[in-house]
Write an enzyme that holds these catalytic residues in place. Structure first.
Site, PDB file in Angstrom:
ATOM      1  N   HIS A  86       0.716  -1.208  -0.006  1.00 51.22           N
ATOM      2  CA  HIS A  86      -0.015   0.066  -0.111  1.00 51.22           C
ATOM      3  C   HIS A  86       0.899   1.229   0.109  1.00 51.22           C
ATOM      4  O   HIS A  86       0.879   2.150  -0.742  1.00 51.22           O
ATOM      5  CB  HIS A  86      -0.934  -0.045   1.180  1.00 51.22           C
ATOM      6  CG  HIS A  86      -1.814   1.194   1.262  1.00 51.22           C
ATOM      7  ND1 HIS A  86      -3.032   1.089   1.046  1.00 51.22           N
ATOM      8  CD2 HIS A  86      -1.570   2.290   1.794  1.00 51.22           C
ATOM      9  CE1 HIS A  86      -3.659   2.427   1.111  1.00 51.22           C
ATOM     10  NE2 HIS A  86      -2.701   3.125   1.631  1.00 51.22           N
ATOM     11  N   GLU A  87       1.736   1.386   0.978  1.00 49.75           N
ATOM     12  CA  GLU A  87       2.799   2.382   0.868  1.00 49.75           C
ATOM     13  C   GLU A  87       3.593   2.516  -0.301  1.00 49.75           C
ATOM     14  O   GLU A  87       3.861   3.532  -0.677  1.00 49.75           O
ATOM     15  CB  GLU A  87       3.500   2.569   2.247  1.00 49.75           C
ATOM     16  CG  GLU A  87       2.611   2.388   3.696  1.00 49.75           C
ATOM     17  CD  GLU A  87       1.677   3.446   3.847  1.00 49.75           C
ATOM     18  OE1 GLU A  87       1.830   4.581   2.962  1.00 49.75           O
ATOM     19  OE2 GLU A  87       0.697   3.412   4.460  1.00 49.75           O
ATOM     20  N   HIS A  93       1.832   4.446  -2.988  1.00 49.25           N
ATOM     21  CA  HIS A  93       1.976   6.009  -2.606  1.00 49.25           C
ATOM     22  C   HIS A  93       3.217   6.447  -3.046  1.00 49.25           C
ATOM     23  O   HIS A  93       3.427   7.460  -3.564  1.00 49.25           O
ATOM     24  CB  HIS A  93       1.759   6.113  -1.009  1.00 49.25           C
ATOM     25  CG  HIS A  93       0.165   6.120  -0.565  1.00 49.25           C
ATOM     26  ND1 HIS A  93      -0.706   7.092  -1.371  1.00 49.25           N
ATOM     27  CD2 HIS A  93      -0.258   5.520   0.481  1.00 49.25           C
ATOM     28  CE1 HIS A  93      -2.020   6.632  -0.550  1.00 49.25           C
ATOM     29  NE2 HIS A  93      -1.704   5.856   0.425  1.00 49.25           N
ATOM     30  N   GLU A 126      -4.700   7.647  -3.042  1.00 49.91           N
ATOM     31  CA  GLU A 126      -5.086   6.431  -2.648  1.00 49.91           C
ATOM     32  C   GLU A 126      -5.580   5.392  -3.563  1.00 49.91           C
ATOM     33  O   GLU A 126      -5.372   4.217  -3.448  1.00 49.91           O
ATOM     34  CB  GLU A 126      -6.485   6.761  -1.656  1.00 49.91           C
ATOM     35  CG  GLU A 126      -7.027   5.414  -0.710  1.00 49.91           C
ATOM     36  CD  GLU A 126      -5.839   5.350   0.300  1.00 49.91           C
ATOM     37  OE1 GLU A 126      -4.743   5.995   0.538  1.00 49.91           O
ATOM     38  OE2 GLU A 126      -5.798   4.269   1.010  1.00 49.91           O
TER      39      GLU A 126
END
Ligand code: ZN
Length: 509
Positions: free
Chosen positions: A270-271, A274, A302
């Site tokens: 997830h990170e 980003h 997101e």
């Protein structure tokens, strides 16, 4: 642009001011990253002074009347405004400047001061499961946030002015138009799974994996996805985040639990999503500090994290590639399982009370509940004292659950305590954009997922770089969506995605 004209001089001066403000922001980012990772506890007092000073310097730079004059001079320069990219850059600088200067500084200070006290009150109230103790603080924050919205609003629904800070150009009505059908279809979908499906075996997820082995695996995954560790890092923290600090410096954080290795795996992916966006933004000397080097909105940010975490990370093709590597890092601890076992296990969906622990199938219902309540709080249709009742009623309606306590209900999230209202919908917008982009990407790259099986993630990253990252804030989120997918944002792609992953995991076709 020729550097000798008066226009370019004005634009260059503007760029220099913006670059300085961004540099102050990057130092703020760096010391707050340090605070979350390596700072010794004894430095807390000095750090808060450092943060306070930098915040003030940054605010002064961003609201400097000279900045407003330079933006005005650029706006009246037809040669400059004839260049689409530069015109977009000036448009967004105007937006930022107006947002920052429309709020009276006493209101900004009061929001920060009351917000930090309210956050402390929230911590105590959640721990003691005592909504009444938090109620007066939430009332003050709703009042202050409404005042903020009134300062920023241009006559539309008050809530839109708050939303606009996180998702420029979006309105509550547009969001409602997408959320309402999504909500109905999700509720029916979850009920169908519960009544007719057979829950998958989640035993693979219970395999104990030491943190050091998880870290080694996480780094292998990051590198394969295309995260550049020469211009980024991965460290450990309590609440994972990604910080795109400056050109050549993007920091990811994660956390490890031996008893659930997929928490760190998906948190890291997830990170990483980003981080890939941050590394792909054009933070060149020409643009760093200006909107063209910045992300569009929280929703689009997101969408990038959710795409790598969910669309990629929970696919069968990802596990075909990842399982042997996981076994190499984990001393063959997952040796008894197949990619199909892993895929089914990571696509489990069960209604639960806590948003941050919710799975992909139920997560968006948690967000919609908050969107409805905060919109009603801002419009005045819902009083703060009625929040627990309204919360519990919706939990029953949307997820079929009885809420045993406010600590597990309306007191679970920190956001409202410090005035973050209008922020929640960006989580679901991220999921919606991710799925809609995904369908466009698969049309452009038909063998996308076959490539994942071989560890080939570069075609996906290249597509995102070209179609999304490279533009910075040139387009608004809704416009970019239409531009790259050919359609306005819709609930359909997300529903198709969830059905295609979760139904098979429950033995339904
Ligand atoms: Zn995120």
């Amino acid at each position: 642009m020729p550097s000798t004209t008066a226009a370019s001089t004005v634009y260059d001066q503007l760029r220099t001011l913006k670059r300085e403000a961004a540099t102050i922001g990057s130092i703020e980012g760096l010391i707050s990253w340090d605070q979350e990772t390596y700072m010794p506890a004894g430095a807390a007092q000095a750090r808060s002074e450092q943060m306070g000073l930098l915040a003030r310097l940054g605010h002064e730079r961003n609201t400097d009347p000279r900045l407003g004059e330079l933006i005005g001079a650029c706006e009246s320069d037809s040669e400059l405004m004839g260049d689409d990219r530069l015109a977009a850059n000036i448009r967004e600088m105007r937006r930022d400047y107006d947002l920052k200067t429309k709020l009276p500084s006493e209101l900004v200070e009061e929001l920060a001061r009351v917000g930090s006290q309210a956050q402390e009150a929230w911590k105590g109230a959640r721990k003691a499961d005592d909504f009444k103790a938090f109620q007066p603080w939430l009332e003050r924050m709703v009042t202050l946030t409404r005042r903020k919205a009134q300062c920023l609003s241009d006559g539309v629904e008050l809530y839109d002015a708050l939303l606009d800070e996180y998702e420029p150009g979006a309105t509550a009505q547009q969001i409602e138009g997408v959320f309402t059908p999504l909500r109905e279809r999700l509720s029916a979908f979850i009920q169908d799974i519960r009544q007719n499906g057979t829950p998958p075996d989640t035993a693979p997820l219970d395999t104990q994996i030491p943190a050091t082995q998880q870290h080694a695996f996480g780094l292998r995954v990051l590198e394969a996805l295309g995260f550049d560790l020469e211009t980024g890092r991965l460290d450990v923290t309590t609440h994972p985040f990604c910080s795109g600090l400056a050109p050549g410096d993007t920091r990811l954080t994660t956390r490890y639990r031996d008893e659930r290795f997929t928490d760190a795996l998906y948190g890291t992916m997830h990170e990483c999503g980003h981080g890939l966006y941050e590394q792909g933004l054009p933070k060149t000397p020409e643009f760093f500090g200006t909107p063209l080097s910045d992300s569009i909105s929280l929703g689009i940010h997101e969408s990038q994290s959710r795409m790598w975490e969910n669309l990629v990370g929970r696919s069968r093709s990802f596990w075909v590639w990842a399982l042997p590597i996981a076994n190499a890092c984990f001393d063959n601890a997952l040796g008894a399982y197949t990619p199909d076992d892993m895929t089914r296990a990571v696509n489990t969906s069960t209604p639960s009370l806590i948003r941050v622990e919710a799975d992909e199938g139920t997560y968006n219902l948690h967000v919609m509940l908050r969107f409805e309540l905060e919109r009603a709080l801002i419009s005045g249709d819902l009083g703060v004292e009625d929040v627990p009742g309204a919360w519990n009623e919706r939990m029953k309606l949307m997820l079929g659950l009885d809420v045993p306590s406010n600590a597990k209900g309306c007191l679970q999230d920190v956001h409202w305590s410090f005035g973050l209202m209008g922020y929640f919908p960006t989580y679901t917008l991220g999921n919606l954009y991710a799925s809609q982009f995904w369908e466009a990407i698969k049309r452009d790259i038909p063998d996308l997922e076959a490539g994942f099986e071989q560890g080939e993630f570069a075609p996906l990253l290249d597509w995102l770089r070209t179609n999304i990252h490279a533009h910075g804030r040139r387009y608004r989120a809704a416009d970019l969506c239409e531009k790259v997918t050919g359609r306005p944002l819709s609930a359909d792609p997300l529903m198709r995605h969830l059905e295609s992953r979760i139904r098979p995991a429950y033995g339904l076709h």
